[in-house]
Scaffold this motif. Sequence first.
Motif, short mmCIF file in Angstrom:
data_model
loop_
_atom_site.label_atom_id
_atom_site.label_comp_id
_atom_site.label_asym_id
_atom_site.label_seq_id
_atom_site.Cartn_x
_atom_site.Cartn_y
_atom_site.Cartn_z
N ASP A 1 -3.95 15.06 -7.27
CA ASP A 1 -2.69 15.19 -8.00
C ASP A 1 -2.30 13.90 -8.74
O ASP A 1 -1.33 13.88 -9.50
CB ASP A 1 -1.56 15.58 -7.04
CG ASP A 1 -1.51 17.09 -6.82
OD1 ASP A 1 -2.31 17.80 -7.47
OD2 ASP A 1 -0.71 17.54 -5.98
N ASN A 2 -3.08 12.83 -8.51
CA ASN A 2 -2.77 11.54 -9.12
C ASN A 2 -1.34 11.12 -8.90
O ASN A 2 -0.60 10.81 -9.84
CB ASN A 2 -3.05 11.58 -10.63
CG ASN A 2 -4.52 11.43 -10.89
OD1 ASN A 2 -5.18 10.58 -10.28
ND2 ASN A 2 -5.05 12.28 -11.76
N THR A 3 -0.94 11.14 -7.67
CA THR A 3 0.44 10.78 -7.40
C THR A 3 0.59 10.11 -6.04
O THR A 3 -0.27 10.24 -5.17
CB THR A 3 1.35 12.04 -7.46
OG1 THR A 3 2.69 11.64 -7.28
CG2 THR A 3 0.99 13.05 -6.39
N VAL A 4 1.67 9.35 -5.93
CA VAL A 4 1.99 8.73 -4.66
C VAL A 4 2.66 9.77 -3.78
O VAL A 4 3.44 10.58 -4.25
CB VAL A 4 2.95 7.54 -4.88
CG1 VAL A 4 3.35 6.92 -3.55
CG2 VAL A 4 2.30 6.50 -5.78
N ARG B 1 -9.75 4.35 6.10
CA ARG B 1 -9.62 5.81 6.14
C ARG B 1 -8.78 6.26 7.32
O ARG B 1 -8.06 7.25 7.23
CB ARG B 1 -10.99 6.47 6.19
CG ARG B 1 -11.47 6.91 4.84
CD ARG B 1 -12.55 7.95 4.95
NE ARG B 1 -13.79 7.39 5.45
CZ ARG B 1 -14.60 6.60 4.76
NH1 ARG B 1 -14.27 6.25 3.52
NH2 ARG B 1 -15.70 6.14 5.28
N GLY B 2 -8.85 5.50 8.39
CA GLY B 2 -8.07 5.88 9.57
C GLY B 2 -6.58 5.63 9.40
O GLY B 2 -5.80 5.96 10.28
N GLY B 3 -6.19 5.03 8.26
CA GLY B 3 -4.78 4.70 8.10
C GLY B 3 -4.52 3.31 8.64
O GLY B 3 -5.21 2.85 9.54
N ARG C 1 -5.47 4.92 0.40
CA ARG C 1 -4.47 3.85 0.36
C ARG C 1 -4.67 3.10 -0.94
O ARG C 1 -5.78 2.74 -1.28
CB ARG C 1 -4.68 2.89 1.53
CG ARG C 1 -4.77 3.57 2.88
CD ARG C 1 -3.48 4.07 3.40
NE ARG C 1 -2.51 2.99 3.52
CZ ARG C 1 -1.24 3.19 3.91
NH1 ARG C 1 -0.83 4.40 4.15
NH2 ARG C 1 -0.42 2.18 4.01
N ARG C 2 -3.59 2.89 -1.67
CA ARG C 2 -3.68 2.15 -2.92
C ARG C 2 -2.64 1.06 -2.93
O ARG C 2 -1.57 1.21 -2.37
CB ARG C 2 -3.36 3.08 -4.09
CG ARG C 2 -4.55 3.82 -4.55
CD ARG C 2 -4.62 3.72 -6.07
NE ARG C 2 -5.73 4.53 -6.51
CZ ARG C 2 -5.82 5.05 -7.72
NH1 ARG C 2 -4.85 4.85 -8.60
NH2 ARG C 2 -6.87 5.75 -8.05
N LYS C 3 -2.95 0.01 -3.64
CA LYS C 3 -1.96 -1.07 -3.75
C LYS C 3 -1.13 -0.87 -5.00
O LYS C 3 -1.66 -0.61 -6.07
CB LYS C 3 -2.67 -2.42 -3.79
CG LYS C 3 -3.18 -2.79 -2.43
CD LYS C 3 -3.07 -4.27 -2.17
CE LYS C 3 -3.11 -4.50 -0.67
NZ LYS C 3 -3.43 -5.86 -0.30
N GLU D 1 0.82 -1.22 0.00
CA GLU D 1 0.00 0.00 0.00
C GLU D 1 0.84 1.26 0.00
O GLU D 1 1.90 1.32 0.62
CB GLU D 1 -0.90 0.00 1.24
CG GLU D 1 -2.03 -0.99 1.11
CD GLU D 1 -3.12 -0.73 2.13
OE1 GLU D 1 -2.82 -0.15 3.18
OE2 GLU D 1 -4.26 -1.14 1.86
N VAL D 2 0.35 2.26 -0.70
CA VAL D 2 1.01 3.57 -0.72
C VAL D 2 -0.04 4.64 -0.42
O VAL D 2 -1.25 4.38 -0.47
CB VAL D 2 1.64 3.87 -2.10
CG1 VAL D 2 2.78 2.91 -2.38
CG2 VAL D 2 0.58 3.80 -3.20
#
Length: 894
Positions: free
Chosen positions: A179-182, A314-316, A202-204, A172-173
């Motif tokens: 901004d479409n960015t990590v 959402r909480g991380g 969070r995205r994989k 996950e990042v």
Amino acid sequence: MTQDRTTERAPERAQERSPDRYNAREAEPKWQKTWAERGIFRTRNDDPRPKFFVMEMFPYPSGRIHIGHGRNYVMGDVLARYKRMQGFNVLHPMGWDAFGLPAENAAIERGIHPKSWTYENIASMREQLQLLGLSLDWNREIATCDPSYYAEQQRIFLDFLDNGLAYRKESEVNWDPVDNTVLANEQVIDGRGWRSGAIVERRKLSQWFLRITDFAQELLDALDTLDRWPEKVRLMQRNWIGRSEGMEVLFEFTRASVSAGTLPAAAKAVKVYTTRPDTLFGASFLALSPDHPLAQHLALKDAALAAFIAECKRGGTSAEEIETQEKMGYATGLEVVHPLDDKRTVPVYVANFVLMDYGTGAIFGCPAHDQRDLDFARKYGLSVTPVVLPAETDPGAFVVDDVAYDGDGTLFNSGFLDGMSVPDAKEAVARRLERYRVGDEPQGTRRVNFRLRDWGISRQRYWGCPIPVIHCDACGPVGVPREQLPVALPDDVTFDRPGNPLDRAKAWRDVPCPKCGKPARRETDTMDTFVDSSWYFLRYASDNPQVPLDKDAVAHWLPVDQYIGGIEHAILHLLYSRFFTRALKKCGRVDLDEPFAGLFTQGMIVHETYKDTAGKWLFPEEVKLLGNGKAVKIADGSDVTVSPPEKMSKSKRNVVAPEVVADTYGVDCARWFMLSDTPPERDSEWTQGGIEGAWRFVQRVWRLVNEAVELGASAGSPRPDAFSPTALGLRRAAHGLVATVAEDIERLRFNVAVAHVHEFANAFGSAIAVARAEKAVPADLAFALREAAEMLASVVAPMVPHLAEECWVALGGSTLVAQAPWPKVEADLLRQDTVTLPIQINGKKRDDIVVPREATAAEVEALVLKLESVQRALDGRAPKRIIVVPQRIVNVVA
Ligand code: ANZ
Ligand code: ZN
């Protein structure tokens, strides 16, 4: 302008007796030039002398340094210079941790290319470091952003890949949806993107990992061998590695749960990880991580669960975030059977506080003995049954209210475990569950777990070391052939849009597959900058740029004898470096286990902060201090609020630039001050008074040496056979100084070394006063004066090297003191044949004097009368009375 300042800020100048004033501003650049021209700090690998490798953590080229950055370099420099004098071939290198986000931010915000920004900063910071008079081998300077450096790093990555130490996995990042960015963690502020302000998701992503966990046990065990590391740092690493011994236990689903039809076909049981199998009879629920495959499966057909899982995300999901969140759970409706009592069933929840990447991603909750479980049980109305009874407690009276009991005791409410100690109960449960079977698996298996995770090194950024991999649709990820290295960063990139510029650098990105030749694309992720700093100490060993990682040179120089840096690197940098060393050994690249034999973590330099009436921070040079905490602004006399010292930082302006100190007092004063007073591991406060004190002391050393030149014997005079008490006392003090400062520096007790030099200066001053009073200085005292002056110059040379060179010249030396050997001590003179007597003047202690133990009262009296402090008190009059208590104290009544 700066000349005026010197006058103004060195208040005692007018009272000096010697007309010769040491002029640092002339001397310092001169000696720095001489050292550089003669190349005396250049280190050769074929030098036959024993080696000593000292280094400080290399700086990030952020712009300019302030004096707060200088302390660790000065400490390392004192050690380096001292070891050179001791006859060692010293390696003391410097480099730049030059990749990283700030350079990219400068590009985004100010349109400067990260490369120019970085190299410009390096140039100005190099100049500043050189100003400090550091004895560095600049020939070995490295910058991690230099292709010649990162080419080798890419080779190391390929070695890791070949040896199964680098691999790819989904992870996950932080994703900024606007901004479409990590985003890097530090770019996420309160859950939002730093630039867009959008809520971060969070995205994989598929990312590269290094297998540090393969070395978890080794890295832990070897901590015990690092006996020259601070215990604090070893403890922090131990906790970070986080070894725990426990069990994996299978909980079978009840028949009803299986027949409910929501489970995957093969799912018969949930596997949990526990370090407390002894508390099994207190289990009141099971909890799965929101990322657990079973939770994910159930969520496919349970919209409420899916919503709950989304809410958890959402909480991380980092361990730190989870620690601080309120416990939340979702009852799945499923139940499992208690492994030790098949009549009991336990409900299964999905809970936000269970991490997927630890243990098995599932737990059993025992609320009476675990605080998180207790909070959870109270919230969801689950039973709380204590099963461990503290010693001397009545079982009927023991209740767990809202604080879980995690201490020791005796088992109760626990069937066959009742009456056992905690360790015995753990063992009994383990034995039993190892025998029970679930299908063809044992129900329980002993298991060691580590908190340490594999190291994710992929960063979706431009200004980092490119990962040398090409992605081919047919062949998958393929390592770039070694002969094509380095994969150099393309210069021609734009920073006008969010995201990683490498993704858009088509000409660079699109290349043929090295295996099949079909169109493929380069990996556009770059490496975490911690990779850059995980092997730079090995790079320093090589003096051949063609062989950046030179196994023989590493064998010669490593481990680093003394590494000096901030405690903030106690965990990651040091652990990664230790891992790299071991991983490189596994790849056959080095023959070394531990990179740093000695580690020292220095304290910071702190400074008061100043604010004007408008609340704006002021630089120290904008402020005039009025004493007792009051100050005004120099520009307009308005009030200034003075606040307690804090770590020097640009944002609060409580910084002092090295060039300002150099111009005003000379860097030797700055060096002396940084070493004085405070133990080096503690924070030290930079004050005007302190730097002025250092200035006065530098002048004093200069005067003492010059007076000794004037009164003492000429260079190389023969040593007389007999010495008077005064001469002998001075010789003992001088030889003692040489011996004790050596020990102080070896132990990095720089403040103690400074104190010893101060003490000696007093003894030296009294001896000089005795000599002055003589019509002709006797040969023995003259010899002792010269010897003492030479020893003093040598002993201070590691600390105030410019002053020492100047003294060396005054003493008639034709060589450099930086290259002189550390003075030889006559062991006879070190025997405790002297005593230090405190001097009281009118009942108050004012001074000390070192006298031969056998000195008569009359001899002591004569010496005491010559002390500066006593003469000042008498002011030309004769003393009313002097009482000498032999070997104890001297009382002067003025
Ligand atoms: C039951 C139990 C009872 C536990 C008790 C503790 C106290 P360490 O020592 O750090 O290894 N645990 C296991 N996996 C977890 C995960 N993925 N996420 C969150 N918590 C997890 O911690 C091990 C303990 O942490 C385990 O032992 C488990 O709770 C919990 F009185 O099991 B215990
Ligand atoms: Zn291919």
